[in-house]
Design a protein around this motif. Structure first.
Motif, mmCIF file in Angstrom:
data_model
loop_
_atom_site.group_PDB
_atom_site.id
_atom_site.type_symbol
_atom_site.label_atom_id
_atom_site.label_comp_id
_atom_site.label_asym_id
_atom_site.label_seq_id
_atom_site.Cartn_x
_atom_site.Cartn_y
_atom_site.Cartn_z
ATOM 1 N N VAL A 1 24.912 66.318 68.138
ATOM 2 C CA VAL A 1 25.381 67.387 67.322
ATOM 3 C C VAL A 1 24.362 67.943 66.209
ATOM 4 C CG1 VAL A 1 27.793 66.783 67.599
ATOM 5 C CG2 VAL A 1 26.705 66.170 65.440
ATOM 6 N N MET A 2 23.377 66.964 65.889
ATOM 7 C CA MET A 2 22.477 67.354 64.815
ATOM 8 C C MET A 2 21.339 68.252 65.196
ATOM 9 S SD MET A 2 23.456 65.754 61.935
ATOM 10 C CE MET A 2 21.688 65.736 60.889
ATOM 11 N N GLU B 1 19.455 71.088 66.363
ATOM 12 C CA GLU B 1 19.583 72.575 65.732
ATOM 13 C C GLU B 1 18.542 73.563 66.443
ATOM 14 O OE1 GLU B 1 18.085 71.368 61.926
ATOM 15 O OE2 GLU B 1 20.212 70.719 61.180
ATOM 16 N N LEU C 1 28.011 79.124 75.001
ATOM 17 C CA LEU C 1 27.948 80.472 74.698
ATOM 18 C C LEU C 1 26.634 80.552 73.845
ATOM 19 C CD1 LEU C 1 31.239 82.117 73.906
ATOM 20 C CD2 LEU C 1 29.683 82.460 75.763
ATOM 21 N N PHE C 2 25.398 80.701 74.562
ATOM 22 C CA PHE C 2 24.147 80.713 74.019
ATOM 23 C C PHE C 2 23.906 82.154 73.443
ATOM 24 C CE2 PHE C 2 23.244 77.483 77.227
ATOM 25 C CZ PHE C 2 22.486 76.708 76.557
ATOM 26 N N ASP C 3 23.098 82.166 72.426
ATOM 27 C CA ASP C 3 22.663 83.706 71.797
ATOM 28 C C ASP C 3 22.151 84.356 72.912
ATOM 29 O OD1 ASP C 3 23.666 83.147 69.320
ATOM 30 O OD2 ASP C 3 21.610 82.618 68.593
ATOM 31 N N ILE D 1 21.692 78.461 70.158
ATOM 32 C CA ILE D 1 22.980 79.054 69.546
ATOM 33 C C ILE D 1 22.522 79.034 68.003
ATOM 34 C CG2 ILE D 1 25.416 79.227 68.920
ATOM 35 C CD1 ILE D 1 23.941 77.262 72.002
ATOM 36 N N ARG E 1 22.652 75.806 65.771
ATOM 37 C CA ARG E 1 23.546 74.562 66.022
ATOM 38 C C ARG E 1 23.527 74.373 67.523
ATOM 39 N NH1 ARG E 1 27.984 76.334 68.355
ATOM 40 N NH2 ARG E 1 28.491 78.543 68.161
ATOM 41 N N LEU F 1 25.324 70.932 68.795
ATOM 42 C CA LEU F 1 26.830 71.109 68.758
ATOM 43 C C LEU F 1 27.514 71.793 69.860
ATOM 44 C CD1 LEU F 1 29.474 70.445 67.060
ATOM 45 C CD2 LEU F 1 28.962 72.751 65.956
ATOM 46 N N GLU F 2 26.771 72.930 70.267
ATOM 47 C CA GLU F 2 27.330 73.472 71.418
ATOM 48 C C GLU F 2 26.980 72.849 72.764
ATOM 49 O OE1 GLU F 2 28.626 76.412 71.240
ATOM 50 O OE2 GLU F 2 28.746 77.421 73.350
ATOM 51 N N ARG G 1 29.721 69.863 72.684
ATOM 52 C CA ARG G 1 30.950 70.279 73.027
ATOM 53 C C ARG G 1 31.388 70.856 74.560
ATOM 54 N NH1 ARG G 1 32.133 68.061 69.562
ATOM 55 N NH2 ARG G 1 32.768 68.725 67.262
ATOM 56 N N SER H 1 23.148 77.405 59.497
ATOM 57 C CA SER H 1 23.405 75.830 58.978
ATOM 58 C C SER H 1 22.510 75.618 57.660
ATOM 59 C CB SER H 1 23.328 74.854 59.945
ATOM 60 O OG SER H 1 23.809 75.144 60.911
ATOM 61 N N MET H 2 21.082 76.264 57.865
ATOM 62 C CA MET H 2 20.174 75.893 57.037
ATOM 63 C C MET H 2 20.560 76.457 55.546
ATOM 64 S SD MET H 2 17.909 73.911 58.156
ATOM 65 C CE MET H 2 19.214 73.266 59.083
#
Lengths: 243, 575
Positions: free
Chosen positions: B48-49, B51, B107-109, B132, B135, B138-139, B142, B324-325
């Motif tokens: 999850v970390m 990025e 769901l990627f950018d 994404i 993050r 995390l994607e 999940r 997040s940053m």
């Protein structure tokens, strides 16, 4: 050296009490740092869940001075340090030990939700503006603070009738995925208990990821259900909203 | 002896990050009975970390990309110490694995054309990282979690494996405890997949979580498997430095990928000096050393780092691409990165070394024991490229699931036995800290270990320093023989640390001894007393760590030989 006085709940399902610890302050220190100091210097068996210590994993939820929070995110210098800081386990779930609670119910509920279901012939073209709605919900780090603060779960303990805000955004995430073909409205109206939510927005307020749980997930889901099933209560609500 | 519960599966996967979940999904899909065991709650693993993104030559943005260029970049990033076959498989299979995630709901950018968007990253020739925002991990977790819980596997959460069990040479089970109750549990299995991640908690300044205590490395080592290349510990160039409580927390490489600029206290863009061609998007080993050198030579920022500035990209862009940053700095450091620079310094991030595995099946040198993800060695050589970890988890997670299932299918049910004496020994070892009224506090020794590793086996190393470090480790090992804890066995972090500490001491010793042995500088391993590459000697061998009569044995073995057609890709400056 200035210190913080930490009053941490210690106990298990049989009962417990507050224990007070003095922790020396360091610049930028967060509540989780103070808990780690207690473990290393006073009580090695203090039970705390944590992983990333960067507000990305949602493990370290607790109630700090009565406020459901991620302990890795609350800086001590934002709290009134002239009085003791209380740290309690999240209240909505059964305590295991100290700050650790049994959140397994969330995992059970999650399994009941129909997963993403694309059409067999999908060509996978999606545009940024179409994915953004679901992307917001997919930021969820599953800290369960929204579940903790939701009065339907917290005060009325309706766990067998309402999935809770976390699972509402989980369902919204699939429902609003541009390529999903499943229909979760029957489940939303039925066992998920969407109708229980009366939009007090407590969940949105505590969300550390700033997800607009009520406005962007729960209300649109309610509208979808209303459109299909014509639930009179929600129908009145939707009239209010339009006015 | 006290009673313990028993579960039986074809395959036990230890660790539920990207590699563990992907392996468990694959094995379940092949019909194996799978138990997925993890130390934390499901979905909290270190993945999850992650990025910045997952590297795959999809060629959605830069159409010239392809597996050969990705392979070329990976080999050069790893300073040619990589297991070539792993690097090849990885480059070839990563695109398919990423698309598969999308098919499972990720769901990627997007690009303007509606495809998966890709961003630039250090050492990658083309824009290659599907992402994404910041993050991506995390994607990924999940998506795998959603897939996994509907795949028929059993998930055992908050359960720590402490010992692997063998029937003769073959794996036959795993033994551990429930964190909640402290009760013991036995898993009988035909095959075990290690997916336990890394070792970063052996260092003080680290981006890693409490789970990263080298469990899988140690389980494999104790079971008689070879480890390789443990001297290669990646120090990510950009960790937070201020305030002290967040020191080491990761600042994603995506900041540089999106155009971030590094400067020293004189305002000079110092990467011009160290890698004028690639500048900030040089490989991690080089950027980390450059920042370290600037600070060492007195040109650091006020809190002893370098400045990293992204504010020129504009507030809206930064908040969109690096949300997040933005929040991390705003909340922890009261810095608005859309307006002012960050301060950054290297932080322990990743171990390239790990369990020696077969590239095709991920099997280790012990029959029935497989390893995938960070715990496995070889794929990344002497230095990992950013984004190659997430793709590694997917590619080799899947292969581990396949390899373990095919192995397990050949073993008859009930043909493996569990040695009760082994279990008794494990129980005795685990309960020992409760017997010591005058032992040491495990937290104290852990802190001393973290200090020592940073001091003696950090970014820059010398024979003298490493030797001192090894002496210090010997002292700490001695002190850790008698640990003392308080409280009951119910969710007792002090007790949990006792075993984790032993694992960290073993991997730390492996790191130090390999670092002492390799008399050259290559990738993440920088010997001040041997500053150059020694291609003739050390460029041709892996370091090998094995257990020999209870002692750690360090040796070397020749690198697998690359076929000519791949050599030409590597040599060709392939684009």
């Amino acid at each position: 050296m200035s210190v913080a006085r930490m009053r941490v709940y210690r106990g298990d399902s049989e009962g417990g009490r507050e224990m007070e610890y003095e922790v020396p302050l360091e610049e930028g220190m967060v509540v989780l740092d103070a808990l780690h100091f207690i473990q290393a210097n006073y009580d090695g068996d203090l039970a705390v869940r944590w992983n990333c210590k960067a507000a990305k994993c949602g493990s370290c939820s607790a109630e700090v001075n009565g406020m459901p929070s991620l302990t890795c995110k609350i800086r001590l210098d934002t709290l009134p340090l002239h009085q003791p800081i209380t740290v309690y386990p999240i209240k909505t779930f059964p305590i295991i030990k100290d700050l650790v609670t049994d959140v397994s119910w969330n995992y059970e509920v999650r399994k009941k939700i129909q997963p993403f279901t694309p059409a067999p012939d999908t060509d996978w073209t999606m545009y940024q503006e179409d994915v953004e709605r679901s992307q917001e919900f997919r930021k969820c780090i599953e800290c369960f603070l929204c579940q903790d603060v939701c009065h339907i779960l917290r005060n009325h303990d309706k766990k067998n009738e309402f999935f809770g805000p976390r699972m509402m955004i989980k369902m919204a995430e699939f429902e609003m995925h541009p390529l999903d073909t499943a229909d979760r409205k029957e489940q939303l109206r039925g066992e998920a208990g969407l109708g229980y939510c009366n939009i007090t927005k407590c969940c949105t307020e505590v969300c550390p990821e700033g997800i607009h749980i009520t406005d962007n997930a729960i209300i649109p889901l309610k509208e979808r259900v209303v459109d299909t099933y014509f639930d009179p209560l929600s129908w009145i609500f939707s009239k209010f909203k339009k006015n | 002896m006290e009673k313990y519960e028993t579960h039986k599966h074809d395959i036990i996967v230890i660790g539920a990050g990207g590699a563990g979940l992907r392996a468990a999904i694959d094995a379940s899909a092949r019909g194996a009975s799978v138990g997925l065991v993890c130390k934390s709650l499901l979905g909290k693993a270190h993945t999850v970390m992650a990025e910045g993104g997952v590297a795959a030559a999809l060629a959605n943005v830069d159409t010239g990309d392809g597996w050969k260029t990705h392979f070329h970049d990976t080999m050069h990033g790893g300073k040619l110490l990589n297991n070539w076959r792993m690097a090849q498989i990885h480059a070839q299979e990563a695109p398919e694995r990423v698309e598969e995630l999308e098919h499972w709901g990720a769901l990627f950018d997007r690009t303007k054309e509606g495809k998966i968007n890709q961003r630039a990253f250090g050492g990658h020739t083309w824009k290659r990282l599907a992402h994404i925002g910041d993050r991506t991990g995390l994607e990924m977790i999940r998506t795998l979690q959603d897939r996994g819980i509907h795949s028929g596997m059993d998930v055992y959460m908050e359960c720590t494996i402490t010992h692997l069990l063998k029937d003769g040479e073959r794996i036959s089970g795993a033994f551990g405890y429930w964190r909640e109750s402290g009760r013991f549990v036995l898993f009988q299995a035909k095959a075990i997949i290690l997916a336990t991640g890394g070792i970063g908690k052996s260092y003080k300044v680290t981006s890693n979580s409490w789970e990263y205590t080298g469990d899988g490395h140690t389980l494999a080592y104790d079971a008689g498997a070879d480890l390789i290349d443990m001297e290669f510990v990646q120090f990510h160039p950009t960790g937070m430095v201020w305030p002290p409580s967040v020191k080491g927390i990761l600042v994603t490489e995506a900041v540089r990928g999106e155009g971030g600029i590094l400067t020293n206290r004189e305002g000079k863009r110092f990467m011009e000096k160290y890698d004028p061609e690639r500048m900030e998007l040089s490989t991690r080993d080089i950027v980390a050393r450059s920042i370290y050198t600037e600070v060492l030579e007195g040109r650091g920022s006020p809190h002893g780092g370098a400045f990293l500035d992204i504010s020129h990209r504009g507030g809206d862009y930064v908040k969109k691409k690096l949300p997040s940053m933005y929040h991390q700095f705003k909340e922890f450091a009261e810095i608005d990165i859309t307006k002012e620079p960050m301060e950054v310094f290297p932080t322990t991030h990743y171990v390239m070394g790990g369990v020696r595995v077969d590239a095709e099946t991920t099997v280790s040198t012990v029959p029935g024991l497989f390893a995938a993800g960070e715990v496995a060695g070889g794929m990344h050589g002497a230095n990992r490229l950013g984004g190659n970890s997430l793709s590694d988890l997917l590619v080799f997670g899947r292969r581990a699931g396949q390899g373990a299932t095919e192995y397990a299918n050949k073993i008859n049910d009930n043909s493996l036995s569990i040695d009760d004496a082994e279990i008794e020994k494990a129980v005795k070892e685990m309960l020992e800290p409760y017997e010591n009224p005058h032992g040491e506090n495990p937290y104290t020794i852990h802190q001393a270990l973290q200090e020592a590793m940073g001091e003696y086996v950090g970014v820059f190393r010398t024979h003298e320093k490493i030797s001192e470090g090894i002496e210090e480790l010997e002292i700490l090992k001695e002190r850790a023989v008698t640990l003392k804890i308080e409280g009951s066995r119910m969710f007792n972090p002090g007790w949990h640390l006792c075993k984790d500490l032993k694992s960290m001491l073993i991997v730390s010793e492996a790191i130090a001894r390999c670092a002492l042995q390799r008399e050259e500088s290559r990738g993440a391993h920088s010997r001040v007393d041997f500053p150059g590459y020694d291609d003739e000697k050390w460029g041709k061998v892996n370091s090998v760590i094995s257990k020999d009569n209870g002692n750690m044995k360090i040796s070397t073995s020749p690198l697998p030989q690359m076929p000519e057609e791949l050599k030409s890709i590597v040599d060709g400056g392939y684009k």
